[in-house]
Motif scaffolding. Structure first.
Motif, PDB file in Angstrom:
ATOM      1  N   PHE A 287      -9.475   1.203   1.602  1.00  0.00           N
ATOM      2  CA  PHE A 287      -9.421   1.759   2.698  1.00  0.00           C
ATOM      3  C   PHE A 287     -10.208   2.977   2.448  1.00  0.00           C
ATOM      4  N   GLY A 288     -10.564   3.756   3.619  1.00  0.00           N
ATOM      5  CA  GLY A 288     -11.215   5.067   3.721  1.00  0.00           C
ATOM      6  C   GLY A 288     -10.274   6.118   3.812  1.00  0.00           C
TER       7      GLY A 288
ATOM      8  N   GLU B  43      -7.935 -10.367   8.625  1.00  0.00           N
ATOM      9  CA  GLU B  43      -7.384  -9.306   9.158  1.00  0.00           C
ATOM     10  C   GLU B  43      -5.948  -9.106   8.467  1.00  0.00           C
ATOM     11  N   LEU B  44      -5.680  -8.017   8.254  1.00  0.00           N
ATOM     12  CA  LEU B  44      -4.357  -7.535   7.563  1.00  0.00           C
ATOM     13  C   LEU B  44      -3.312  -7.381   8.824  1.00  0.00           C
TER      14      LEU B  44
ATOM     15  N   GLY C 263      -5.892   7.508   3.785  1.00  0.00           N
ATOM     16  CA  GLY C 263      -5.795   6.257   3.834  1.00  0.00           C
ATOM     17  C   GLY C 263      -4.878   5.374   2.984  1.00  0.00           C
ATOM     18  N   PRO C 264      -4.452   4.194   3.179  1.00  0.00           N
ATOM     19  CA  PRO C 264      -3.674   3.504   2.206  1.00  0.00           C
ATOM     20  C   PRO C 264      -4.241   3.365   0.939  1.00  0.00           C
TER      21      PRO C 264
ATOM     22  N   SER D 247     -18.893  -6.268   1.194  1.00  0.00           N
ATOM     23  CA  SER D 247     -19.155  -7.638   1.877  1.00  0.00           C
ATOM     24  C   SER D 247     -18.620  -7.935   3.254  1.00  0.00           C
ATOM     25  N   SER D 248     -17.821  -6.720   3.604  1.00  0.00           N
ATOM     26  CA  SER D 248     -17.497  -6.827   5.165  1.00  0.00           C
ATOM     27  C   SER D 248     -16.733  -5.206   5.389  1.00  0.00           C
TER      28      SER D 248
ATOM     29  N   ASN E  90     -15.428  -9.052  -2.927  1.00  0.00           N
ATOM     30  CA  ASN E  90     -14.713 -10.275  -3.503  1.00  0.00           C
ATOM     31  C   ASN E  90     -14.526 -10.193  -4.907  1.00  0.00           C
ATOM     32  N   TYR E  91     -13.373 -10.895  -5.071  1.00  0.00           N
ATOM     33  CA  TYR E  91     -12.949 -10.982  -6.424  1.00  0.00           C
ATOM     34  C   TYR E  91     -13.625 -12.235  -6.983  1.00  0.00           C
TER      35      TYR E  91
ATOM     36  N   GLN F 144      -1.113 -13.354  -4.287  1.00  0.00           N
ATOM     37  CA  GLN F 144      -1.784 -14.417  -3.819  1.00  0.00           C
ATOM     38  C   GLN F 144      -0.485 -15.551  -4.041  1.00  0.00           C
TER      39      GLN F 144
ATOM     40  N   TYR G  18       0.895  -1.098  -0.098  1.00  0.00           N
ATOM     41  CA  TYR G  18       0.106   0.053  -0.017  1.00  0.00           C
ATOM     42  C   TYR G  18       0.841   1.269  -0.084  1.00  0.00           C
TER      43      TYR G  18
ATOM     44  N   ARG H  24      -6.872 -16.936   1.326  1.00  0.00           N
ATOM     45  CA  ARG H  24      -7.152 -16.155   0.470  1.00  0.00           C
ATOM     46  C   ARG H  24      -8.283 -15.205   0.939  1.00  0.00           C
ATOM     47  N   TRP H  25      -9.120 -15.337   1.719  1.00  0.00           N
ATOM     48  CA  TRP H  25     -10.032 -14.367   2.286  1.00  0.00           C
ATOM     49  C   TRP H  25      -9.063 -13.597   3.428  1.00  0.00           C
ATOM     50  N   ALA H  26      -9.063 -12.031   2.800  1.00  0.00           N
ATOM     51  CA  ALA H  26      -8.199 -11.245   3.611  1.00  0.00           C
ATOM     52  C   ALA H  26      -8.207 -11.198   5.233  1.00  0.00           C
TER      53      ALA H  26
ATOM     54  N   GLN I  59      -1.290  -6.711  -4.969  1.00  0.00           N
ATOM     55  CA  GLN I  59      -1.771  -7.718  -4.109  1.00  0.00           C
ATOM     56  C   GLN I  59      -1.193  -9.056  -4.575  1.00  0.00           C
TER      57      GLN I  59
ATOM     58  N   LEU J  85      -6.007  -3.720  13.245  1.00  0.00           N
ATOM     59  CA  LEU J  85      -7.287  -3.867  13.205  1.00  0.00           C
ATOM     60  C   LEU J  85      -8.115  -4.067  14.593  1.00  0.00           C
TER      61      LEU J  85
ATOM     62  N   ALA K 239     -12.933 -15.745  -5.284  1.00  0.00           N
ATOM     63  CA  ALA K 239     -11.582 -16.235  -4.739  1.00  0.00           C
ATOM     64  C   ALA K 239     -10.841 -15.574  -3.943  1.00  0.00           C
ATOM     65  N   THR K 240     -10.758 -14.410  -3.925  1.00  0.00           N
ATOM     66  CA  THR K 240      -9.876 -13.481  -2.843  1.00  0.00           C
ATOM     67  C   THR K 240     -10.793 -12.088  -2.738  1.00  0.00           C
ATOM     68  N   ASN K 241     -10.111 -11.897  -1.504  1.00  0.00           N
ATOM     69  CA  ASN K 241     -10.778 -10.437  -1.188  1.00  0.00           C
ATOM     70  C   ASN K 241      -9.849  -9.115  -1.312  1.00  0.00           C
ATOM     71  N   LYS K 242     -10.461  -8.165  -1.594  1.00  0.00           N
ATOM     72  CA  LYS K 242      -9.968  -7.032  -1.886  1.00  0.00           C
ATOM     73  C   LYS K 242     -10.326  -6.011  -0.843  1.00  0.00           C
ATOM     74  N   LEU K 243      -9.143  -5.468  -0.043  1.00  0.00           N
ATOM     75  CA  LEU K 243      -9.855  -4.290   0.794  1.00  0.00           C
ATOM     76  C   LEU K 243      -9.497  -3.126   0.777  1.00  0.00           C
TER      77      LEU K 243
ATOM     78  N   TYR L  88      -9.749   0.137  11.668  1.00  0.00           N
ATOM     79  CA  TYR L  88      -8.274  -0.122  11.911  1.00  0.00           C
ATOM     80  C   TYR L  88      -7.800   1.313  12.595  1.00  0.00           C
TER      81      TYR L  88
ATOM     82  N   GLN M 164     -14.014  -3.279   7.928  1.00  0.00           N
ATOM     83  CA  GLN M 164     -13.178  -3.245   9.068  1.00  0.00           C
ATOM     84  C   GLN M 164     -12.846  -1.923   9.438  1.00  0.00           C
TER      85      GLN M 164
END
Lengths: 114, 114
Positions: free
Chosen positions: B104-105, A102-103, A42-43, B30-31, B94-95, A50, A35, A98-100, A48, B45, B98-102, B35, B33
């Motif tokens: 940030f605000g 907590e980073l 924000g970042p 989908s979610s 979601n991608y 995998q 990031y 794969r599911w993010a 990314q 987090l 398969a994988t999650n993209k986060l 920080y 978070q």
């Protein structure tokens, strides 16, 4: 458990020079993120991974930025040539699977371009 | 492009006061978070919410995910100097499963004066 390691912590370079940042994620974490964070903001996701494959690099300025993740572990982010607007903190993060979820972030590498 | 706008951008309050930080988007996540980031450190987090309308409490912090999963709020009761920091919301997408993209605000910088 060791956290995400980044180096160097600080780097000052002249514009048009090159710089490289290194990241070692938490052991066993498959997903690695780079990031860019401008002071007080924000970042912004640059890239990314995998394992050692790229999942998203849509916001990476590919004419000057490059990143690789060797053997799905360590990663290097390079900027060449640097511009004044690249001055920022470069944060590396990793997550389990794969599911993010907590980073986990490293302390960051602060770049100043003069 | 998915954007997460936080308000206020800056907040300076006295110890013992209450405050609320807002995180808004036109996109569904989908979610969500939250920080907290202290100077010279990476974000850490605080909480993850995944269900529309969900409320979670962490000591003096209360987090809420909007019914439509487009917005969230963070309420701090009786703020303390130790709450000082940059608060970041982050939306997960979601991608293709398969994988999650986060994402940030924009961040809210909170300073609690003793």
């Amino acid at each position: 458990e060791a956290g995400v390691a980044q180096s160097p912590r600080y780097k000052i370079i002249e514009k048009r020079q090159s710089v490289a940042f290194w990241c070692n994620p938490i052991s066993g974490h498959a997903t690695l993120y780079w990031y860019q964070q401008i002071l007080g903001q924000g970042p912004k996701l640059l890239i990314q991974f995998q394992n050692n494959g790229v999942v998203d690099d849509s916001q990476l300025p590919k004419d000057r930025f490059s990143a690789e993740r060797l053997k799905g572990v360590d990663s290097t982010l390079k900027i060449q040539p640097a511009k004044l607007e690249d001055s920022a903190v470069y944060l590396c993060a990793s997550s389990l699977g794969r599911w993010a979820g907590e980073l986990f972030f490293g302390e960051g590498s602060r770049l100043t371009v003069l | 492009t998915q954007l997460l706008e936080q308000s206020p951008q800056f907040l300076s309050i006295q110890e013992g006061e209450n405050l609320t930080v807002y995180c808004n988007s036109s996109s569904v996540f989908s979610s969500l978070q939250w920080y907290r980031q202290e100077p010279g450190e990476g974000p850490v987090l605080l909480v993850t919410v995944v269900t529309g309308g969900e409320v979670k409490k962490l000591k003096r912090l209360t987090f809420q995910f909007g019914d439509a999963r487009k917005d969230s709020s963070l309420h701090i009761t009786a703020a303390q100097p130790g709450d000082t920091g940059l608060y970041l919301c982050a939306g997960g997408t979601n991608y293709g499963g398969a994988t999650n993209k986060l994402i940030f605000g924009t961040g809210t910088l909170l300073a609690v004066q003793p």
